[in-house]
Scaffold this active site. Structure first.
Site, PDB file in Angstrom:
ATOM      1  N   PRO A 141      -7.820   4.148  -0.077  1.00 13.51           N
ATOM      2  CA  PRO A 141      -8.257   4.923   1.075  1.00 13.51           C
ATOM      3  C   PRO A 141      -8.459   4.087   2.325  1.00 13.51           C
ATOM      4  CG  PRO A 141      -9.501   5.509  -0.879  1.00 13.51           C
ATOM      5  CD  PRO A 141      -8.805   4.232  -1.157  1.00 13.51           C
ATOM      6  N   GLU A 142      -7.571   4.285   3.267  1.00 12.32           N
ATOM      7  CA  GLU A 142      -7.762   3.774   4.614  1.00 12.32           C
ATOM      8  C   GLU A 142      -8.288   4.960   5.433  1.00 12.32           C
ATOM      9  OE1 GLU A 142      -4.443   1.501   6.167  1.00 12.32           O
ATOM     10  OE2 GLU A 142      -3.708   1.077   4.166  1.00 12.32           O
TER      11      GLU A 142
END
Length: 269
Positions: free
Chosen positions: A2-3
DNA sequence: CGCACCCCCTGCCGGC
DNA sequence: TGCCGGCAGGGGGTGC
């Protein structure tokens, strides 16, 4: 995994949680990046979730007692919003039970994630963050200032959460390609127009990725179990040896600061 | 200051 | 077929 886009997609998928009260918290595995303090966490039982925000890669639930519940997903974390009872699955670590028979199930195989509750002013991780990459405070002149002050490779500047929050390896590579800049270029040698292009490329890439539901490389899913599809639009990330979509040249891979960089040697200078 | 290198942890993939 | 090394979206720490 997750960015910024993936965390934003998770945040949007959990919107139904706002207005609900936390009625129970069960911790099965506390060994995350920092040990989860179950007692402290459970002190938020009874509080209402009054808002759901995001800063960089951090998801922030605002509670009615003015404290915040902070989640970070590391490389492999997700949270599922489920209705009704939930039997612990492999790598489920925490369940947060809300009224209305809803619950958040935190799953994180690699356990690099983070879960913390407290006052915003004493949240150590958040205080070190620069402006969120999609916020109004993150401007081209601001990024230009940061590059002027740094002799590091420009990609390392983008990955520095103190400069700008939310950019990870995928989107740093993608934005540098769009801007025509090599990841290894010394930041302080970039011209003002080049930095302006990079700033615009970065924000465009992040917005596109959010619209595509994020990138599901291995098994990223949002709170409702939906996969993203931005990985189908990668121009350089994980495309070593494949043809550049712009010039037909061959995408190369190099390592900077321990992370893989992908770039087109003909299009990026 | 900046980087090269280590750690944390599990899973997957390719090569042999 | 199975094992082993390398690598993976994260961050943090050390020592040079």
């Amino acid at each position: 995994m997750p960015e910024l886009p993936e965390v934003e997609v998770i945040r949007q998928s959990l919107a139904d949680s706002v207005g609900r009260h936390i009625v129970d918290i069960e911790v099965r595995e506390s060994r995350l990046r920092k040990p989860v303090d179950a007692m402290r966490l459970r002190s938020s039982i009874g509080q209402q979730i009054v808002g759901l925000d995001r800063k960089g890669k951090y998801l922030i639930a605002r509670l009615s007692d003015h404290r915040i519940l902070v989640l970070h997903f590391g490389m492999s974390g997700t949270v599922r919003l489920v209705k009704g009872a939930w039997a612990w699955d492999r790598h489920d670590h925490v369940q947060l039970v809300l009224d209305g028979d809803l619950r958040w199930v935190l799953n994180d195989p690699r356990r690099f994630g983070l879960l913390w509750v407290g006052s915003e002013s004493e949240a150590p991780e958040l205080s070190r963050l620069g402006p969120d990459a999609l916020s109004a405070e993150f401007t081209a002149p601001m990024l230009f200032g940061a590059t002027r002050r740094s002799k590091r490779a420009v990609k390392n500047v983008l990955l520095d959460q103190r400069v700008v929050a939310g950019v990870g390896n995928i989107y740093a590579n993608e934005a540098l390609f769009l801007a025509g800049i090599r990841p290894s270029r010394a930041a302080h040698r970039l011209s003002r127009p080049a930095v302006a292009r990079l700033h615009e490329a970065l924000r465009a890439t992040l917005r596109e990725a959010i619209a595509a539901g994020g990138s599901s490389i291995a098994d990223f899913r949002d709170g409702r179990g939906r996969t993203g599809y931005f990985q189908l639009q990668f121009r350089v990330y994980d495309r070593c040896g494949e043809p550049c979509l712009q010039c037909g040249g061959t995408i190369r891979r190099a390592v900077h600061a321990g992370r893989s960089s992908f770039y087109c040697p003909r299009c990026q200078h």
